[in-house]
Design an enzyme around this catalytic site. Structure first.
Site, PDB file in Angstrom:
ATOM      1  N   GLY A  48     -11.820 -10.375 -22.304  1.00  0.00           N
ATOM      2  CA  GLY A  48     -12.819  -9.885 -23.249  1.00  0.00           C
ATOM      3  C   GLY A  48     -13.984 -10.844 -23.221  1.00  0.00           C
ATOM      4  CD  GLU A  49     -18.218 -13.608 -24.972  1.00  0.00           C
ATOM      5  OE1 GLU A  49     -18.690 -14.357 -24.093  1.00  0.00           O
ATOM      6  OE2 GLU A  49     -17.923 -14.018 -26.106  1.00  0.00           O
ATOM      7  CB  SER A  50     -13.855 -16.834 -23.874  1.00  0.00           C
ATOM      8  OG  SER A  50     -15.059 -17.239 -23.263  1.00  0.00           O
ATOM      9  CB  CYS A  80     -10.379 -12.692 -17.773  1.00  0.00           C
ATOM     10  SG  CYS A  80     -12.056 -12.745 -17.145  1.00  0.00           S
ATOM     11  NE  ARG A 107     -17.514 -18.528 -21.283  1.00  0.00           N
ATOM     12  CZ  ARG A 107     -18.426 -18.203 -22.187  1.00  0.00           C
ATOM     13  NH1 ARG A 107     -19.117 -19.125 -22.812  1.00  0.00           N
ATOM     14  NH2 ARG A 107     -18.660 -16.932 -22.460  1.00  0.00           N
ATOM     15  CB  ILE A 136     -14.287  -7.962 -15.486  1.00  0.00           C
ATOM     16  CG1 ILE A 136     -13.449  -6.854 -14.848  1.00  0.00           C
ATOM     17  CG2 ILE A 136     -15.437  -7.383 -16.301  1.00  0.00           C
ATOM     18  CD1 ILE A 136     -12.688  -5.988 -15.846  1.00  0.00           C
ATOM     19  NE  ARG A 137     -21.686 -12.972 -16.826  1.00  0.00           N
ATOM     20  CZ  ARG A 137     -22.547 -13.484 -17.682  1.00  0.00           C
ATOM     21  NH1 ARG A 137     -22.475 -13.184 -18.959  1.00  0.00           N
ATOM     22  NH2 ARG A 137     -23.508 -14.273 -17.263  1.00  0.00           N
ATOM     23  CG  HIS A 172      -9.278  -8.318 -16.435  1.00  0.00           C
ATOM     24  ND1 HIS A 172      -9.241  -8.301 -17.799  1.00  0.00           N
ATOM     25  CD2 HIS A 172     -10.368  -9.045 -16.092  1.00  0.00           C
ATOM     26  CE1 HIS A 172     -10.265  -8.983 -18.274  1.00  0.00           C
ATOM     27  NE2 HIS A 172     -10.962  -9.449 -17.260  1.00  0.00           N
ATOM     28  CD  GLU A 174      -5.990  -6.930 -18.533  1.00  0.00           C
ATOM     29  OE1 GLU A 174      -5.378  -7.592 -17.675  1.00  0.00           O
ATOM     30  OE2 GLU A 174      -7.085  -7.285 -19.015  1.00  0.00           O
TER      31      GLU A 174
END
Ligand code: GLN
Length: 193
Positions: A48-50, A80, A107, A136-137, A172, A174
């Site tokens: 997601g967004e850490s 991630c 990151r 993903i990024r 990822h 998942e």
């Protein structure tokens, strides 16, 4: 039945729950309170967004209890953004993280969102067949401590590693249709608890 939690503050939560649902002897649960964290046998920190997840861990007062459970040996897997949260050294150093795993993580190491990519690799500890890897990024691991086992490199960068009860992947699993890494994590849980 193993109760495997997925930290449900933000990110790819339902994707992990769906993957775990297909594995025998696993009860997947979304967790977002200290009580729920204390009830699970193991926990996945999703992608997601850490920065957001770090802030939410502080805002919901979860950071210290979660850190303690991991230090006490609860199996945990960070994918991630989840890997970023686990790392004890973060480049650039920008936000709150759990700082429990002896890895130095960069990151957004591949550049912008547009530099996201997919590839495949054989990860011998996980499966003898190639598995799809979705970045993903993504971050990657720049260096690891002595206790850390490197599981996979892509283009010479470390993208999966394990230290005792902690597993970290840049990618990822998942969001793919291959549950090998989820099965590896469940095996890890069975060996630890
Ligand atoms: N770039 C994100 C971060 O720094 C991680 C991306 C992801 O989890 N897919 O938090």
């Amino acid at each position: 039945m193993l109760k495997v939690g997925v930290l449900a503050l933000q990110g790819s939560v339902s994707e992990h729950i769906d993957m775990l649902s297909g594995i025998n002897n696993v009860l997947p649960v979304k967790v977002k309170t200290i009580e729920q964290i204390n009830e699970v046998d193991a926990l996945i920190l999703p992608g997601g967004e850490s920065t957001t997840m770090g802030k939410l861990l502080v805002a919901f007062n979860l950071l210290d209890s979660l850190k303690k459970r991991i230090i006490d040996g609860m199996p945990v897997w960070g994918t991630c953004a989840g890997m970023i949260l686990l790392s004890n050294k973060l480049l650039p150093k920008t936000h709150t993280h759990l700082a429990v795993m002896d890895i130095c993580v960069r990151r957004n190491a591949y550049g912008s969102q547009a530099a996201s990519f997919e590839t495949t690799a054989i990860i011998p500890s996980i499966s003898s067949d190639p598995i799809p890897l979705t970045f993903i990024r993504a971050p990657y691991i720049e260096s690891v401590g002595k206790q850390v086992e490197i599981l996979c490199r892509v283009d010479n960068n470390i993208v999966a590693a394990r230290e005792n009860n902690m597993l970290a992947t840049s990618f990822h699993p998942e969001v793919t249709n291959n549950d090998s890494v989820h099965r590896y994590f469940v095996g890890m849980i069975e060996n630890i608890i």
